[in-house]
Motif scaffolding. Sequence first.
Motif, mmCIF file in Angstrom:
data_model
loop_
_atom_site.group_PDB
_atom_site.id
_atom_site.type_symbol
_atom_site.label_atom_id
_atom_site.label_comp_id
_atom_site.label_asym_id
_atom_site.label_seq_id
_atom_site.Cartn_x
_atom_site.Cartn_y
_atom_site.Cartn_z
ATOM 1 N N GLU A 89 5.228 12.516 81.294
ATOM 2 C CA GLU A 89 5.315 13.617 80.328
ATOM 3 C C GLU A 89 4.733 14.902 80.924
ATOM 4 O OE1 GLU A 89 6.000 15.610 76.711
ATOM 5 O OE2 GLU A 89 6.654 13.603 77.254
ATOM 6 N N THR A 90 3.571 14.801 81.535
ATOM 7 C CA THR A 90 2.900 15.966 82.119
ATOM 8 C C THR A 90 3.732 16.572 83.242
ATOM 9 O OG1 THR A 90 0.740 15.058 81.547
ATOM 10 C CG2 THR A 90 0.790 16.739 83.275
ATOM 11 N N MET A 91 4.189 15.730 84.163
ATOM 12 C CA MET A 91 4.985 16.229 85.284
ATOM 13 C C MET A 91 6.347 16.722 84.791
ATOM 14 S SD MET A 91 2.924 16.138 87.730
ATOM 15 C CE MET A 91 4.049 16.703 88.998
ATOM 16 N N GLY A 92 6.894 16.065 83.778
ATOM 17 C CA GLY A 92 8.177 16.486 83.220
ATOM 18 C C GLY A 92 8.126 17.892 82.662
ATOM 19 N N ARG A 93 7.026 18.216 81.974
ATOM 20 C CA ARG A 93 6.878 19.572 81.435
ATOM 21 C C ARG A 93 6.824 20.605 82.570
ATOM 22 N NH1 ARG A 93 3.552 16.987 77.632
ATOM 23 N NH2 ARG A 93 1.677 17.532 78.768
ATOM 24 N N TYR A 94 6.089 20.272 83.633
ATOM 25 C CA TYR A 94 6.002 21.179 84.787
ATOM 26 C C TYR A 94 7.378 21.318 85.442
ATOM 27 C CZ TYR A 94 4.595 23.046 89.334
ATOM 28 O OH TYR A 94 4.475 23.823 90.463
ATOM 29 N N ASN A 95 8.061 20.199 85.644
ATOM 30 C CA ASN A 95 9.391 20.241 86.260
ATOM 31 C C ASN A 95 10.350 21.080 85.411
ATOM 32 O OD1 ASN A 95 8.317 18.551 88.162
ATOM 33 N ND2 ASN A 95 9.453 16.748 87.512
ATOM 34 N N ASP A 96 10.244 20.948 84.103
ATOM 35 C CA ASP A 96 11.096 21.719 83.206
ATOM 36 C C ASP A 96 10.843 23.221 83.366
ATOM 37 O OD1 ASP A 96 13.116 21.717 81.093
ATOM 38 O OD2 ASP A 96 11.504 22.497 79.818
ATOM 39 N N GLU A 97 9.590 23.606 83.550
ATOM 40 C CA GLU A 97 9.270 25.023 83.791
ATOM 41 C C GLU A 97 9.947 25.522 85.059
ATOM 42 O OE1 GLU A 97 5.237 26.644 83.376
ATOM 43 O OE2 GLU A 97 4.674 24.603 82.751
ATOM 44 N N LEU A 98 9.883 24.692 86.112
ATOM 45 C CA LEU A 98 10.508 25.075 87.384
ATOM 46 C C LEU A 98 12.021 25.216 87.222
ATOM 47 C CD1 LEU A 98 8.576 22.637 89.749
ATOM 48 C CD2 LEU A 98 8.274 25.117 89.630
#
Length: 139
Positions: free
Chosen positions: A27-36
Amino acid sequence: MKYMLVMRATDEASAKMADIDFHEMIETMGRYNDELIRAGVLVAAEGLDDAAEGVVVDHSSEPPVVSDGPYGETKELFGGFYILDVASKEEAVEWAKRLPITGPGFRTEIRRVASIDEFPQDNEWIQKERAWREATGQL
């Protein structure tokens, strides 16, 4: 310009990550990836399997020697990477600062990825690589 963010962690930091709930980490990495992705800068991102499952090919002898497991020195293993297409090294640094995996023992190395356009275009091997990249949609 493309930059690679190389995620590194000490043995101690990697051990701490094992205590984090897997779904929480996704979930945490997914949110960051989504920002990118929304910013239009993400080119590639991958995590790596446990270094103990890998091998090392040492080219300091002939023939090269293959050994199991991580590098001889495991103070900072390479755990994953991002490739970003950004305007500058400073922008790559700003994205690296926002990585959600933080704390003692976690570091991110930032390296510019050289473009094929920077190599001599009259070189036979560069021409072959360019043709391959065009044929595979990578140029």
